[in-house]
Scaffold this active site. Structure first.
Site, PDB file in Angstrom:
ATOM      1  N   GLU A  84      -3.795   7.772  -4.320  1.00 33.90           N
ATOM      2  CA  GLU A  84      -4.277   7.251  -5.606  1.00 33.90           C
ATOM      3  C   GLU A  84      -5.613   7.901  -5.976  1.00 33.90           C
ATOM      4  OE1 GLU A  84      -4.388   3.004  -5.175  1.00 33.90           O
ATOM      5  OE2 GLU A  84      -2.290   2.918  -4.622  1.00 33.90           O
TER       6      GLU A  84
ATOM      7  N   HIS B 261      -1.964   0.641  -9.658  1.00 34.97           N
ATOM      8  CA  HIS B 261      -2.562  -0.285  -8.673  1.00 34.97           C
ATOM      9  C   HIS B 261      -3.345  -1.393  -9.392  1.00 34.97           C
ATOM     10  CE1 HIS B 261      -4.199  -0.576  -4.283  1.00 34.97           C
ATOM     11  NE2 HIS B 261      -4.092  -1.774  -4.846  1.00 34.97           N
TER      12      HIS B 261
ATOM     13  N   ARG C 141       0.865  -1.185   0.000  1.00 40.05           N
ATOM     14  CA  ARG C 141       0.000   0.000   0.000  1.00 40.05           C
ATOM     15  C   ARG C 141       0.898   1.230   0.000  1.00 40.05           C
ATOM     16  NH1 ARG C 141      -3.374  -2.726  -1.554  1.00 40.05           N
ATOM     17  NH2 ARG C 141      -5.443  -3.212  -0.727  1.00 40.05           N
TER      18      ARG C 141
END
Lengths: 334, 334
Positions: free
Chosen positions: B280, B298, B251
Site C-alpha cells: 500500500e 484501506h 492485511r
C-alpha cells in the site's frame, strides 16, 4: 398463416396446443439459454414475423389465449381489446406498471406475476447500493483505479451504517427482505405502506414525508401506480435532508427524478443509489459527475438463479392455466 | 529542549505531565478535527522537531513512558530498545502487525489496541465488497457512467448471494460481525481460526485449504502474523476455484498477492474484493483492468463515528494507564 401443430397437449387430448402471444423473447429465458416452453403451447412470436406488430396481433386475435409480457413492453388497454380470447397475462417482471390492470379486471383476464422469485436478489442490490453510497465503495474503487491513493493519500471518510434510521417505502416481499438485511447491519427500520401491517413491529408512518423527516435514508421498494407516481417529490426529499440518502429499486418514476437531480447537484440531498430511472436506459447526465451517486442498469434481478426460478414459474403458471388448476403466482385485481 | 510544563496531572499532583511519544499525528484525530489529549500528557511530536527522528527519540529516551502508534508506522524492537522508560504502546489501528509484540512481552510493555470500535465498520465494508463482486455493483456503475447501458443494452448477469457458502478466515470480533451480516443475506457460514470456538455453531475447518474447497468465497478477517503471512497461497486459491471470490479486509500480506493477481488474470479465481494490499498505497496494475475486482484504499474503518470512538478509547487508555487503572482494551501478550 400455418395452423398450429397438432400434438398431445397438457390435458392429454390430441388438440391444437393453446396459443400464447409473446411480446418479445423474454430476456430471462434468453440470458440463461433456457428453451421457451414450446412443448406446452404454441408460441406466437411477432418479432419473427414479417408482419408489423399490430397486423401480427390481429392475425392471431381469435386464438391467443394467453400473453407473456416483460417489463418495458406495455400491455395496454388497446392491445388487450385486440385479443378477445385473451384470458391470462403472465409477466416476467417484478413490477406490474406496464400492464393495464384495470382493463384486465374489467375483462376478467387473470394476471400472474413473478411471485417472490426476485425478492432476495432485489433486496441484496438495495442493501448493496445503500452500503455503497454510505461507505463509498464505488467511489473508492474509482479512486484506487485512477491511481489517486498513491498520489493524493487517504480517501475521505464515509458514514457508519450501524444506528442509521432507514425508512422503507413499501413493505411487501422485497421491503421485508431489505429490512431483515439492514437490521443485521444495525440499522433502525420504520416504514410507509398503503396500510399498516399488523404483523410487523417496525414503526409505521402513514405519510411518506413524515417517514423521510425521521430517516437517514429511504429505500423505495413499492410498485409504480397512479398513487406512487412522483410520490418522492421535492418536499419529501427536502424532509430527508442534505445528509439523507435515497435508494430506488422500485421504478424510476416513483421519484421526481428532475427534482432529485437538482437537489443532489445543489447538495440538498446527501446521496442516491439507483437501479431504476424515469427514462431508461438513459440516466440524467448530471449524475455521472457525482461521487455520492451509485447507479446500476436496472439489473437487481439479474442472477442466473432467479432467472431460472422465474422461467420455472412462468412455465408452471402456463401449465396450471391450461390444465384449469390455480395459478402459482396470481395477482389480486381487487 | 524545554522541560515539560508543570500542571495538575491526572492523579491530582502538581507534577510534570507524563510524556507520550507519537510516531505521527494520528489520522483519526486529524480527520475528525479532534484535539490531541494535551491536557493529559505531554505529547512528543517528532514531526514538529528539526531533529531527525532517531535523534529526537534519543533526546526523549529517558522520559517517554508511553507511545502512540498508528498502522503503517512500525514499532520495531530497535525503537523499543531506544526507550528504556517505555511501559505502554497504544495503537490506533485494528491490526497489530506493525508492533514487535515479542519485544513488548520481553520488556513487560503493555499494549492497548482499538478494541472493538472498528469491528462493525470493517464488517460492513467486507460485506459491501462481497456484495459488490457477486452482484457487480461497481462494474455496473462504471457501465452506466460510460453510457454503455443505452449503447450496448443489458448488463451481464451477476451471482445470487443467498445460498452461497462463505468461509470466514479468523472468527474474532470482525469475523463474527461479518458472519452475522452474511447470515441475514442467506449465506451459509463456516470458518477457520487458530482454534475452534466452542461457543460457535458454524462448522470449523482446522485447515484453510479445506475451508476454501468447501466455500464459494473466503472473507479474510484475521490479523497478520508469522503464521498468517501468505497463508492464502496458490494452493488455497486453486481450492477456492475459478468461480470463487476472495475478500480481504485483514492485511494485504495474508494473501500471496502476486499469485492472486495471476490467478485472476488467467480466470482461475472468480473475483476479489480488496481493502488491503501487500504494498500500500500501490495496487497491482493488472487489477485495474479487471471488472471482477473491487478495490478500496484501506478505508474500511473510515467513518467519523468509529474515529470518534477510537479517539475516546485512546484517551481512556492513556488516562487509565497514568492513573494506574486497568487498560480499557489491553492486548494479551501470552
Amino acid at each position: 398463416m400455418a395452423p398450429p401443430p397438432l400434438q398431445e397437449n397438457p390435458v392429454g387430448a390430441l388438440n391444437p396446443l393453446p396459443q400464447v402471444l409473446l411480446l418479445r423473447h423474454p430476456a430471462q429465458f434468453a440470458l440463461i439459454n433456457k428453451p421457451l416452453p414450446d412443448h406446452l403451447c404454441h408460441l406466437l412470436k411477432p418479432w419473427e414475423s414479417p408482419l408489423p406488430f399490430d397486423q401480427f396481433v390481429l392475425a392471431h386475435a381469435q386464438s391467443a389465449r394467453a400473453l407473456l409480457a416483460s417489463g418495458g413492453m406495455p400491455v395496454t388497454a388497446d392491445l388487450i381489446r385486440m385479443l378477445p380470447e385473451l384470458r391470462l397475462v403472465v409477466t416476467t417482471s417484478a413490477g406490474l406498471n406496464h400492464i393495464d390492470l384495470a382493463e384486465c379486471r374489467r375483462r376478467g383476464i387473470a394476471v400472474a406475476d413473478s411471485g417472490g422469485v426476485y425478492s432476495e436478489d432485489v433486496a441484496d442490490v438495495a442493501v448493496g447500493l445503500l452500503l455503497d453510497v454510505w461507505r463509498r465503495v464505488s467511489a473508492a474503487d474509482r479512486y484506487v483505479r485512477a491511481g489517486r491513493w498513491a498520489r493524493d493519500g487517504d480517501f475521505p471518510l464515509g458514514f457508519k451504517i450501524g444506528g442509521k434510521r432507514v425508512g422503507i417505502v413499501g413493505l411487501g416481499r422485497i421491503g421485508m427482505e431489505v429490512a431483515k438485511r439492514l437490521e443485521a447491519l444495525g440499522c433502525i427500520i420504520s416504514y410507509n405502506s398503503r396500510k399498516e401491517r399488523p404483523s410487523v413491529s417496525y414503526p409505521f408512518y402513514s405519510n411518506v414525508r413524515d417517514l423521510a423527516s425521521n430517516s437517514n435514508a429511504l429505500v423505495i421498494c413499492c410498485g409504480l401506480t397512479d398513487e406512487t407516481l412522483h410520490m418522492i417529490n421535492k418536499e419529501v426529499m427536502l424532509a430527508l435532508g442534505k445528509d439523507g440518502v435515497i435508494v430506488n429499486i422500485g421504478r424510476g418514476a416513483i421519484i421526481d427524478e428532475r427534482e432529485m437531480v437538482q437537489l443532489l447537484v445543489r447538495g440538498e440531498l446527501g446521496g442516491a443509489g439507483m437501479d431504476v430511472f424515469e427514462n431508461e436506459p438513459n440516466v440524467p447526465k448530471e449524475l455521472i459527475e457525482l461521487d455520492n451517486v451509485v447507479m446500476t442498469p436496472h439489473n437487481s434481478v439479474f442472477t442466473p438463479e432467479s432467472f431460472s426460478d422465474l422461467c420455472e414459474l412462468v412455465v408452471g403458471n402456463l401449465e396450471a392455466f391450461f390444465s384449469n388448476r390455480p395459478l402459482l403466482s396470481p395477482v389480486s385485481l381487487e
